[in-house]
Design a protein around this motif. Structure first.
Motif: not given
Length: 78
Positions: A38-46, A62-76
């Protein structure tokens, strides 16, 4: 290493930074299909592997979504 019926393997190590108990690679979930960028991370079906359940009532897909929110923070999210 020695593994229990539930899949936890025990392998004492001389290095204190290495965990002694771990799960083998045929435990848990595996990516099913392609990882979508995605523009800010990724999605994967597990999909759950057919290994013994630790807690019961496991979700098979399940759906795993990862998002780079800032240079120092990653949200999943799962």
């Amino acid at each position: 290493s020695l593994c229990s019926l539930r899949g936890c393997c025990w392998s004492p190590q001389s290095d204190s930074n290495i965990p002694w108990c771990f799960f083998s690679s045929n435990h848990g979930y595996r990516v099913d299909g392609a990882v979508r960028t995605t523009q800010t991370g990724f999605q994967a079906t597990l999909r759950r592997l057919s290994s013994p359940s630790l807690f019961g009532n496991d979700i098979n897909t399940v759906l795993l979504t990862g998002e780079y929110q800032t240079q120092n923070r990653f949200r999943f999210r799962v």
